[in-house]
Design a protein around this motif. Structure first.
Motif, mmCIF file in Angstrom:
data_model
loop_
_atom_site.group_PDB
_atom_site.id
_atom_site.type_symbol
_atom_site.label_atom_id
_atom_site.label_comp_id
_atom_site.label_asym_id
_atom_site.label_seq_id
_atom_site.Cartn_x
_atom_site.Cartn_y
_atom_site.Cartn_z
ATOM 1 N N PHE A 206 -30.862 39.034 57.562
ATOM 2 C CA PHE A 206 -31.748 38.992 58.297
ATOM 3 C C PHE A 206 -32.985 37.509 58.252
ATOM 4 N N LEU A 207 -33.285 37.643 57.308
ATOM 5 C CA LEU A 207 -34.202 36.729 57.351
ATOM 6 C C LEU A 207 -34.122 35.197 56.664
ATOM 7 N N LEU A 208 -32.874 34.649 56.246
ATOM 8 C CA LEU A 208 -32.136 33.772 56.293
ATOM 9 C C LEU A 208 -31.606 33.221 57.221
ATOM 10 N N VAL A 209 -31.284 34.142 58.372
ATOM 11 C CA VAL A 209 -30.484 33.840 59.808
ATOM 12 C C VAL A 209 -31.919 33.256 60.383
ATOM 13 N N SER A 210 -32.612 33.948 60.495
ATOM 14 C CA SER A 210 -33.812 34.255 61.359
ATOM 15 C C SER A 210 -34.092 32.533 61.631
ATOM 16 N N LEU B 124 -32.461 30.193 59.815
ATOM 17 C CA LEU B 124 -31.766 28.452 60.344
ATOM 18 C C LEU B 124 -32.030 28.391 61.857
ATOM 19 N N THR B 125 -31.985 29.804 62.772
ATOM 20 C CA THR B 125 -32.458 29.548 64.207
ATOM 21 C C THR B 125 -33.701 28.604 63.985
ATOM 22 N N TYR B 126 -34.123 28.901 63.212
ATOM 23 C CA TYR B 126 -35.782 28.377 63.895
ATOM 24 C C TYR B 126 -35.169 26.709 63.474
ATOM 25 N N LEU B 127 -34.989 26.851 62.419
ATOM 26 C CA LEU B 127 -34.479 24.686 61.285
ATOM 27 C C LEU B 127 -33.979 23.853 63.125
ATOM 28 N N LEU B 128 -32.723 25.198 63.295
ATOM 29 C CA LEU B 128 -31.760 24.385 63.812
ATOM 30 C C LEU B 128 -32.353 24.183 65.654
ATOM 31 N N GLY B 129 -33.610 24.500 65.984
ATOM 32 C CA GLY B 129 -34.446 24.310 67.042
ATOM 33 C C GLY B 129 -33.918 25.453 67.535
ATOM 34 N N LEU B 130 -32.750 26.696 67.825
ATOM 35 C CA LEU B 130 -32.875 27.487 68.921
ATOM 36 C C LEU B 130 -34.095 28.646 69.297
ATOM 37 N N SER C 287 -38.265 29.067 68.941
ATOM 38 C CA SER C 287 -40.077 28.123 68.501
ATOM 39 C C SER C 287 -40.657 29.106 67.159
ATOM 40 N N LEU C 288 -41.387 28.842 66.623
ATOM 41 C CA LEU C 288 -41.925 29.866 65.615
ATOM 42 C C LEU C 288 -42.483 31.032 65.791
ATOM 43 N N GLU C 289 -43.695 30.346 67.180
ATOM 44 C CA GLU C 289 -44.049 31.865 68.058
ATOM 45 C C GLU C 289 -42.860 32.680 68.222
ATOM 46 N N SER C 290 -42.141 32.217 68.683
ATOM 47 C CA SER C 290 -40.906 32.811 68.965
ATOM 48 C C SER C 290 -40.431 34.535 68.058
ATOM 49 N N LEU C 291 -40.008 32.858 66.831
ATOM 50 C CA LEU C 291 -39.732 34.087 65.415
ATOM 51 C C LEU C 291 -40.685 34.918 65.029
ATOM 52 N N LEU C 292 -42.075 34.734 65.072
ATOM 53 C CA LEU C 292 -43.089 35.373 64.830
ATOM 54 C C LEU C 292 -43.000 36.706 66.011
ATOM 55 N N CYS D 186 -36.871 40.185 62.736
ATOM 56 C CA CYS D 186 -35.718 39.163 62.870
ATOM 57 C C CYS D 186 -34.643 39.799 63.851
ATOM 58 N N ALA D 187 -34.646 40.755 63.738
ATOM 59 C CA ALA D 187 -33.095 41.747 64.978
ATOM 60 C C ALA D 187 -34.117 41.156 66.380
ATOM 61 N N LEU D 188 -34.768 41.802 66.545
ATOM 62 C CA LEU D 188 -35.487 41.301 67.850
ATOM 63 C C LEU D 188 -35.432 40.176 68.236
ATOM 64 N N ASN D 189 -35.749 38.942 67.136
ATOM 65 C CA ASN D 189 -35.384 37.396 67.597
ATOM 66 C C ASN D 189 -34.586 37.085 67.613
#
Length: 580
Positions: free
Chosen positions: A29-33, A35-41, A43-48, A445-448
């Motif tokens: 889940f951490l890896l996937v989250s 990855l979504t940030y690195l791909l621009g899907l 933002s960091l604020e939304s991720l956290l 990560c699942a919430l994101n």
């Protein structure tokens, strides 16, 4: 490539990783989250932001607060029920007591605390009671919002979606029917469980033992067959390692050399057979001389989980040598000191004088944190009566205050933890060691991911697929489909991951039909707790796997009828009491 397509590929890879077990759910889940940030899907604020969700914070605080509840006399009194009366009476008492306690306390802690008492009881074989004990704890988790972490995780998604949070007793009516009917079925099916004691069944289960051919050994220069290693009773040579290269199966004509590492599969009594071979040094040999061997069941709270014997420095930490390891009836491979330990693993120990010299309180506290049971030792650590009453009264007061709307549950739990720390009911060290880091990572990560599925339109597309597949069956057909999807995911991956993956789809399906989302939310909640068929879907099932010497067929024999009954109750009662 569109955003929804990228996310679909990422989720497909996530599900494949969860099913294959290539890494822990938290790591995936951490890896996937990330990855979504690195791909621009995202933002960091939304991720956290998911990690600050009120439901997740409540879950963490609740799990920490239950550390004190585990030390109260409640679990000790429950253990006295074991062994009184006939098997059906004992199972009914144990089942209903476990379910009731699991509705307010961490069910993993309840099962871990009772494993030792069940294994010690003289009246009934442990295999008759341990699996029903796990199932009763799962059933009890459906009674209240705090009955299991899955309920609180689903509530986290509910709050994140802007819906009304689930009530503390909102689905208790359905849960009560499930508990009564489920435990009744367990009592009726008890005669189909194996009637085998620890000793008789252990002889057929694969412990992994390791030995090394010493330099200059008389065994060197002779083949495996010539050394009579192919005809050992209750001991089978499964693997040989030479210069880092593993040879499996081992050819009978293979000539042994000094430094060869031999790995055997067999029962603990077979350790004595290794004495007949001069020049064979087995794992833990020096400490095992003249010692009585003991079995220890690894607790889910143990710091050893996820580590190997070498990395954990087991011998130095416990003054005990691990002679062998068993994980249910699953054959283990690789070096004994390199195997990654899991909750429920049974370790065969040769204890030194410092292992537990006095069986005093300090020793029990240390061992109880790491092992659910040790060959008949009672590892229970209890608070004195004054602090026990304070712990129970404080917990009850926080729950009542939350129900009456006097104090939010989060604030109440924070105050409660401060009181527990002040009176010594829990310590900072205990909280740090038992902090549910992996659970926090999975949920945060699942919430994101759930938010991404909804905002990208992927959840709507998946909902349309569900609607298309069940076209003509109406909203009831979609409700059944959501439940069965969650149930399947629970058996394939884990209950928490199943809830995380199924919630966005359930929510989107409800919106597509324009009906109340509550029944679909409850379909996910109950479906994610319905792990009865596999020993790996739920942690308590895995804990009793080795402790009860079960095989996969035992889970199927008892879990399949229970899963059918559980599902029938949910699919019938939820739409009746929570109309669309």
């Amino acid at each position: 490539m569109s955003e929804s397509l990228q996310l679909a590929l990422i989720l497909t890879a996530l599900i494949a990783g969860l099913i294959s077990g290539v890494a822990s759910p938290a790591a995936l889940f951490l890896l996937v989250s990330v990855l979504t940030y690195l791909l621009g899907l995202v933002s960091l604020e939304s991720l956290l932001s998911g990690f600050g969700n009120t439901g997740l914070v409540t879950l963490v605080l609740l799990l920490l607060a239950t550390l004190a509840l585990e030390k109260t006399p409640l679990l000790g009194r429950m253990s006295r029920l074991i062994g009184r009366g006939s098997l059906p009476v004992t199972m009914a008492r144990l089942g209903f007591s476990t379910a009731l306690l699991s509705s307010f306390t961490n069910n993993t802690a309840v099962v871990a605390s009772l494993i030792g008492a069940v294994r010690r009881n003289p009246s009934h074989a442990p295999a008759k009671l341990l699996l029903p004990l796990s199932y009763a704890a799962i059933l009890g988790g459906t009674l209240t919002l705090i009955g299991t972490s899955t309920n609180l995780i689903v509530n986290s998604f509910v709050q994140e979606a802007g819906l009304k949070p689930l009530g503390f007793f909102e689905f208790t009516s359905v849960g009560a029917v499930i508990v009564i009917a489920g435990i009744g079925l367990l009592v009726l099916l008890s005669r189909f469980l194996p009637d085998r004691g620890d000793q008789s069944q252990s002889s057929n289960l694969p412990y992994l033992l390791e030995a090394r051919v010493a330099d200059g050994s008389p065994l060197a220069g002779k083949s495996v067959q010539d050394n009579h290693m192919r005809s050992l009773k209750q001991l089978y040579l499964v693997e040989l390692e030479r210069h880092g290269i593993r040879i499996c199966p081992v050819p009978p004509q293979l000539v042994l050399t000094g430094g060869d590492v031999l790995r055997f599969s067999g029962n603990p009594e077979a350790v004595e057979l290794l004495h007949q071979f001069d020049g064979l040094e087995w794992f833990g040999k020096q400490q095992a001389r003249g010692q009585n061997l003991v079995e220890a069941v690894l607790a889910p709270s143990s710091a050893l989980v996820g580590q190997s014997l070498k990395s954990a420095r087991f011998r130095e930490k416990f003054d005990a040598a691990v002679m062998a390891i068993r994980r249910g009836d699953t054959p283990l491979k690789g070096g004994l000191g390199d195997i990654e330990l899991k909750a429920g693993d049974v370790l065969l120990l040769a204890p030194g004088p410092g292992f537990c010299p006095d069986k005093g309180k300090a020793c029990q506290t240390h061992l109880a944190a790491e092992f659910a049971a040790i060959s008949g030792l009672d590892l229970s650590v209890r608070l004195d009566s004054q602090r026990s009453y304070l712990v129970l009264a404080g917990f009850a007061a926080v729950i009542v205050a939350s129900l009456l709307g006097v104090l939010p549950l989060v604030k109440g739990l924070v105050l409660l933890l401060l009181v527990y720390l002040a009176c010594g009911a829990v310590t900072v060290r205990e909280m740090r060691r038992r902090f549910p880091l992996e659970l926090v990572i999975v949920v945060g990560c699942a919430l994101n991911l759930a938010s991404l599925m909804l905002s990208s339109g992927l959840a709507s597309s998946m909902a349309d697929s569900v609607l298309g597949a069940f076209n003509g069956f109406g909203v009831m057909g979609a409700f059944v489909a959501v439940y069965l999807l969650t149930l399947l995911l629970t058996e394939l991956v884990t209950n928490n991951a199943a809830a995380a993956l199924a919630f966005p789809i359930a929510y989107a399906v409800a919106l597509s039909y324009g009906v109340d989302t509550r029944p679909f939310i409850l379909a996910v909640l109950f479906g994610a707790s319905a792990s009865f068929i596999s020993p790996y879907g739920y942690q308590t099932n895995l804990m009793v796997l080795s402790a009860g010497n079960y095989r996969f067929a035992d889970y199927l024999r008892l879990g399949l009828p229970l899963s059918v009954l559980y599902s029938a109750i949910v699919l019938f009662l939820v739409p009746v009491w929570f109309p669309f």
